[in-house]
Design a protein around this motif. Structure first.
Motif, PDB file in Angstrom:
ATOM      1  N   GLN A  58       0.862  -1.176   0.000  1.00  0.00           N
ATOM      2  CA  GLN A  58       0.000   0.000   0.000  1.00  0.00           C
ATOM      3  C   GLN A  58       0.898   1.224   0.000  1.00  0.00           C
ATOM      4  N   LYS A  98     -11.237  -6.813   1.804  1.00  0.00           N
ATOM      5  CA  LYS A  98     -10.358  -6.859   2.972  1.00  0.00           C
ATOM      6  C   LYS A  98      -9.000  -7.442   2.584  1.00  0.00           C
ATOM      7  N   ASP A 101      -3.799  -7.609   5.735  1.00  0.00           N
ATOM      8  CA  ASP A 101      -3.440  -6.942   6.989  1.00  0.00           C
ATOM      9  C   ASP A 101      -4.666  -6.492   7.779  1.00  0.00           C
ATOM     10  N   GLN A 103      -6.987  -4.506   6.703  1.00  0.00           N
ATOM     11  CA  GLN A 103      -7.432  -3.198   6.231  1.00  0.00           C
ATOM     12  C   GLN A 103      -8.348  -3.360   5.014  1.00  0.00           C
ATOM     13  N   TYR A 104      -9.241  -2.389   4.810  1.00  0.00           N
ATOM     14  CA  TYR A 104     -10.197  -2.408   3.708  1.00  0.00           C
ATOM     15  C   TYR A 104      -9.802  -1.376   2.659  1.00  0.00           C
ATOM     16  N   TYR A 106     -10.439   1.393  -0.153  1.00  0.00           N
ATOM     17  CA  TYR A 106     -11.507   2.354  -0.426  1.00  0.00           C
ATOM     18  C   TYR A 106     -11.045   3.421  -1.418  1.00  0.00           C
ATOM     19  N   LYS A 116      -6.814   3.864  -1.130  1.00  0.00           N
ATOM     20  CA  LYS A 116      -6.183   3.768   0.185  1.00  0.00           C
ATOM     21  C   LYS A 116      -6.815   2.644   0.987  1.00  0.00           C
ATOM     22  N   THR A 117      -6.341   2.450   2.215  1.00  0.00           N
ATOM     23  CA  THR A 117      -6.920   1.456   3.108  1.00  0.00           C
ATOM     24  C   THR A 117      -7.328   2.118   4.416  1.00  0.00           C
ATOM     25  N   THR A 118      -8.300   1.485   5.067  1.00  0.00           N
ATOM     26  CA  THR A 118      -8.806   1.946   6.354  1.00  0.00           C
ATOM     27  C   THR A 118      -9.180   0.719   7.181  1.00  0.00           C
ATOM     28  N   ASP A 119      -9.334   0.919   8.485  1.00  0.00           N
ATOM     29  CA  ASP A 119      -9.637  -0.232   9.341  1.00  0.00           C
ATOM     30  C   ASP A 119     -11.124  -0.504   9.508  1.00  0.00           C
ATOM     31  N   THR A 120     -11.981   0.299   8.883  1.00  0.00           N
ATOM     32  CA  THR A 120     -13.425   0.068   8.960  1.00  0.00           C
ATOM     33  C   THR A 120     -14.039   0.126   7.561  1.00  0.00           C
TER      34      THR A 120
END
Length: 170
Positions: A58, A98, A101, A103-104, A106, A116-120
């Motif tokens: 990422q 998902k 790691d 992370q999702y 988006y 990018k990635t996010t945790d929700t």
């Protein structure tokens, strides 16, 4: 357009499984019907016309690409290819993607080509997936408010990111 294809299979996803298979390539099968996909499935997103797939790195605003080997409807790949687990998205009929790691993925912007990635899971990380039965081309589009929301491969920059509808053409 630089379109995508989706492949599915049963992959090594835990750290122990990855260590055990690190020297081995994994294999996935082309998805030709989106109705076959369900939460819990594991997929690999590959460029339709290139031997690359979404990578595990990422970057600040996009995702790496990684080499794959295609043979008809099969795809072989190593540890540098990102295996994604499908989860239910925030909107009916969508999926969250998902990464290994936790992370999702988006679509992060309306003004820049960001993935990018996010945790929700959020609306910009709830993806509509369609597949053209004739060509095998997959369209993966985030359903949130960000307008640069179509996941594509950028061959010029050797990466994957999100672009406006009709964007990122060679």
């Amino acid at each position: 357009c630089l379109t995508l294809s989706l492949f599915t299979g049963v992959f090594a996803t835990t750290e122990e499984e990855q260590i055990a298979t690190a020297a081995l390539e994994q294999t996935a099968t082309l998805v030709t019907n989106v109705a076959a996909l369900k939460a819990g499935d594991q997929i690999v997103i590959a460029a339709l016309d290139s031997d690359v797939a979404l990578g595990t790195t990422q970057n600040t605003n996009n995702r790496s690409q990684a080499a794959v080997t295609k043979n008809g409807n099969s795809l072989s790949f190593g540890a540098e290819v990102q295996v994604l687990t499908l989860e239910a998205g925030n909107t009916d009929g969508t999926f969250a993607l998902k990464a290994g790691d936790g992370q999702y993925l988006y679509a992060a912007s309306s003004s820049a080509n960001n993935l990018k990635t996010t945790d929700t899971i959020n609306d910009n990380g709830s993806w509509s997936i369609s597949i053209d039965a004739a060509t095998g081309a997959a369209t993966v589009t985030a359903t949130g408010s960000n307008t640069r929301n179509t996941l594509r491969h950028n061959a010029t920059s050797s990466l994957f990111s999100c672009y406006a509808a009709g964007g990122q053409k060679d």
